[in-house]
Design an enzyme around this catalytic site. Sequence first.
Site, PDB file in Angstrom:
ATOM      1  CG  HIS A   1      11.264  -2.786 125.180  1.00 27.38           C
ATOM      2  ND1 HIS A   1      10.570  -3.551 124.964  1.00 27.38           N
ATOM      3  CD2 HIS A   1      12.050  -2.904 123.756  1.00 27.38           C
ATOM      4  CE1 HIS A   1       9.574  -3.439 124.057  1.00 27.38           C
ATOM      5  NE2 HIS A   1       9.907  -3.095 122.902  1.00 27.38           N
TER       6      HIS A   1
ATOM      7  NE  ARG B   1       2.934  -5.077 123.384  1.00 25.55           N
ATOM      8  CZ  ARG B   1       3.378  -3.933 123.872  1.00 25.55           C
ATOM      9  NH1 ARG B   1       4.629  -4.818 124.412  1.00 25.55           N
ATOM     10  NH2 ARG B   1       3.192  -2.894 124.940  1.00 25.55           N
TER      11      ARG B   1
ATOM     12  CG  ASP C   1       2.022  -7.769 126.129  1.00 24.04           C
ATOM     13  OD1 ASP C   1       1.653  -7.788 127.770  1.00 24.04           O
ATOM     14  OD2 ASP C   1       2.651  -8.064 125.807  1.00 24.04           O
TER      15      ASP C   1
ATOM     16  CB  CYS D   1       7.480  -1.505 130.981  1.00 24.24           C
ATOM     17  SG  CYS D   1       8.559  -2.870 130.110  1.00 24.24           S
TER      18      CYS D   1
ATOM     19  NE  ARG E   1      10.435  -7.666 121.858  1.00 26.90           N
ATOM     20  CZ  ARG E   1       8.708  -7.116 122.693  1.00 26.90           C
ATOM     21  NH1 ARG E   1       8.865  -6.376 122.947  1.00 26.90           N
ATOM     22  NH2 ARG E   1       8.999  -8.824 123.192  1.00 26.90           N
TER      23      ARG E   1
END
Length: 311
Positions: free
Chosen positions: A208, A133, A108, A304, A179
Amino acid sequence: MAVTAPQDAAAASPWTAADPHRAAPDPAVREEPSLSRFPRSPRRATPRRYLMCSPAHFKVTYSINPWMDPAKPVDVPLAVAQWEDLRDRYRSLGHTVEELTPRPGLPDMVFAANGATVIEGRVLGARFAYREREEEAAAHLEWFRAHGFAEIHDPVHINEGEGDFAVTSSYVLAGRGFRASPLSHGEAQEFFGRPVIGLDLIDPRYYHLDTALAVLDDAADEVMYYPPAFSPGSQAVLRRLFPDAVIAEEADAEALGLNAVSDGLHVLLPQAAVGLFGPLRERGYEPIGMDLGELLKGGGSVKCCTQELRA
């Protein structure tokens, strides 16, 4: 085509009926309707500096958002080609793109926006919510230290960079709910010395902030967003702060059309978000559709992939 002759203007016009001293408009002169209810101020692109990371190791082997399905194969060469098209488009528009070296085992990393938030050269690092991550945060901070950024803050609380922080001239908009920790908002405000506005996300598809809201003109505090992604109270805050925002429809939000990047004139966004192109043009922006379909399998698109390095 038959043309009906106009009636006598003095007899038919409501202007003269209401005010006999006011001249009736000439029926031969046709008044053109306004092309837009929004004023057409000239838009200007400003050069930007971005950080991106190639999807050379991109794959979907786990699921940490509703878009990710490990059963769907990823075409890595296609993902790289789509990413390169985005990178090259930025450069063709006059922007600088720095590249972060991708690392095996961190699929990612291509979603570079999540690695930090940079304002006036000050770097607030990321602390990821999922262990898959975690190592990305250190990779980003290493890059910043190696490239001369002196003011770097390693965060205490969970935040995923520009995934949940959006910057305008007046505010730092901060998402929470899936998140980022609400405590990260105070941490960001103390570090940047800017007012941070907390916004609650309630739909897991828009996990997000950058999947539900995009900054169009940071200098003028102009944004576009999808209201149902936010709690009722957060929708009220957005209406108060941005009464003239572009409002996205469900189909365009589902195409991740809000995961967009603007330089003040050009708005790069997923090409499938066709319903946003007209409203953007009406405001004087130039939308540019991008195909990042392979990266959508990981739950990300244009924004992103793009971290802004604000000087």
